[in-house]
Design an enzyme around this catalytic site. Structure first.
Site, short mmCIF file in Angstrom:
data_model
loop_
_atom_site.label_atom_id
_atom_site.label_comp_id
_atom_site.label_asym_id
_atom_site.label_seq_id
_atom_site.Cartn_x
_atom_site.Cartn_y
_atom_site.Cartn_z
N ASN A 1 110.84 40.62 -12.60
CA ASN A 1 109.63 41.01 -13.27
C ASN A 1 109.65 40.64 -14.85
O ASN A 1 108.58 40.20 -14.98
CB ASN A 1 109.38 42.36 -13.13
CG ASN A 1 108.05 42.88 -13.43
OD1 ASN A 1 107.09 42.52 -12.78
ND2 ASN A 1 108.05 43.74 -14.39
N GLN B 1 133.30 27.02 -28.47
CA GLN B 1 132.67 25.90 -27.75
C GLN B 1 133.79 24.70 -27.62
O GLN B 1 134.71 24.46 -28.65
CB GLN B 1 131.57 25.12 -28.42
CG GLN B 1 130.94 23.76 -27.96
CD GLN B 1 130.48 24.10 -26.44
OE1 GLN B 1 131.12 24.73 -25.49
NE2 GLN B 1 129.25 23.47 -26.10
N LYS C 1 118.27 29.63 -20.63
CA LYS C 1 119.29 30.76 -19.99
C LYS C 1 118.67 31.93 -19.82
O LYS C 1 119.11 32.97 -20.33
CB LYS C 1 120.37 30.89 -20.88
CG LYS C 1 121.22 29.41 -21.08
CD LYS C 1 122.60 29.79 -21.75
CE LYS C 1 123.34 28.44 -21.72
NZ LYS C 1 122.83 27.40 -22.78
#
Lengths: 261, 261
Positions: free
Chosen positions: A99, A211, A93
């Protein structure tokens, strides 16, 4: 529409070599199951990968939760991927500017780009994140999933956020091969993205930390996604991981067969 | 309004012990400068921290880009923090569900919660991410910044995304002490958040990978933010890091003095 085609048919038309190989692998192995291996010990992670290996198309790792990580863990995981014929997806993730993610993907202790076939990124920083990861990953034949939606309660990956994410995927199709998503989106111009869906469970619906779990058939058949990602449903609470993986593999595969018939 | 108060006044009213100590430190050291130390070698990171240490209030790290990371690096950085009187901010940009970030924050090779005074998180997964990090960080007296905005081109952290992020910060004020943001938001109910702003530079405006730079005075005086985060402007292109850090420290501090007078 890509949802009604078999993984094999889709593999023949896919331009990204890793996505192509992944779709072939799914068909060959009759598996659209990814196990989310969120374990903090190297030994436990290797043991789990070996147990569920025969039933999965993809091992999803969080390499940065393993307390005794070392290069040997990577070597063992890649050997198991070869032995059992699965790919590896480091669920990093990425979520920083171009950069920075270039360094996070290629360098550091983990050197994710050197061993993870697939990784993923949030689009919240804008398209620079894709450009940065692509600079590192494309020469190595890696590919990227974008987080278009999440399975957690109150997620902000919705509406315009999701729409923009899909547009960015279309812009960088040579590297972005799919989404973490809760449903399949409409194809456009011969698109064929691979949809992977976390928060899948056969027996439970919530964990108290936001969740939420959905049934494999709902994910594959009703919502048209391609890969079910299952974690605690397979190895939580002292479950027999191999037995559970087989059960999820069958549930996912049957839902897929029903979808394409 | 908190923007017109001195860091010292604000420290006296703050309830979070780390935010309080940080505001005191800024005042004591006359610095609102954070250096973003994105270096891939342990030696270079320690050398930079020692050079810029006298001028900064906060060292911002990306510990996962350091190729030869080990526990000794953490020990040396925390020793330098003590020697030069600065705090450490691991810019991890957590971006996963509650259950996963708990492990990423506490475990793995880096054990971020054990040494990083401040860390940060994206709110895209919903409030479970804050709950998960808070479970680990609060007992250790750590604190969290939320990414309400980013400095990169095309960021999706804007509009409703930013508004919801600010609401979440207000809900978990005991642990969330501020934002990564490009401007100060309106206070409500005696709020006092600390605003840290990346993408600050005195000499350059873009890097070609979507990063955009703003002048310290614009950030601190015009936009009312509290901390300027400077990376390549201080140590990029063979610059003398100590000299540049001093220059940025003065620019940031003068803008602050002007703001509160």
């Amino acid at each position: 529409m890509s949802a009604s085609k078999s993984y094999l048919e889709r593999s023949k038309l896919h331009s990204n070599p890793t996505a192509k190989a992944f779709l072939e692998l799914m068909e060959r192995k009759k598996s659209n199951l990814s196990v989310a291996a969120d374990l903090t010990s190297k030994h436990a992670l290797i043991e789990l990968a070996d147990k569920v290996g025969p039933y999965i198309c993809l091992l999803k790792t969080h390499i940065d939760v393993v307390d005794d990580f070392d290069q040997d863990l990577v070597d063992q995981l890649t050997a198991l991927a070869k032995k059992h014929d699965f790919m590896i997806f480091e669920d990093r993730k990425f979520a920083d500017i171009g950069n920075t993610v270039k360094l996070q993907y290629s360098s550091g202790v983990y050197k994710i780009a050197s061993w993870s076939d697939i990784t993923n990124a949030h689009t919240v920083p804008g398209e620079g994140i894709i450009q940065g990861l692509r600079e590192v990953g494309l020469p190595l034949n890696r590919c990227l999933l974008l987080l278009a939606e999440m399975s957690s309660a109150g997620t902000l990956a919705k509406g315009d956020y999701t729409t923009t994410t899909v547009e960015l995927a279309r812009k960088y199709k040579d590297f972005v091969v799919g989404f973490i998503a809760m449903q399949r989106y409409e194809d456009r111009d011969g698109d064929d993205f691979i949809y992977m869906t976390p928060g899948v469970g056969l027996d439970q619906t919530s964990d108290g930390l936001g969740q939420q779990w959905k049934h494999p058939r709902e994910v594959i058949y009703d919502r048209g996604c391609d890969v079910i990602i299952v974690g605690r449903g397979i190895y939580g609470n002292g479950r027999d991981a191999a037995k559970e993986a087989k059960r999820y593999q069958e549930a996912g595969w049957n839902a897929y067969l029903e979808r394409i018939k």
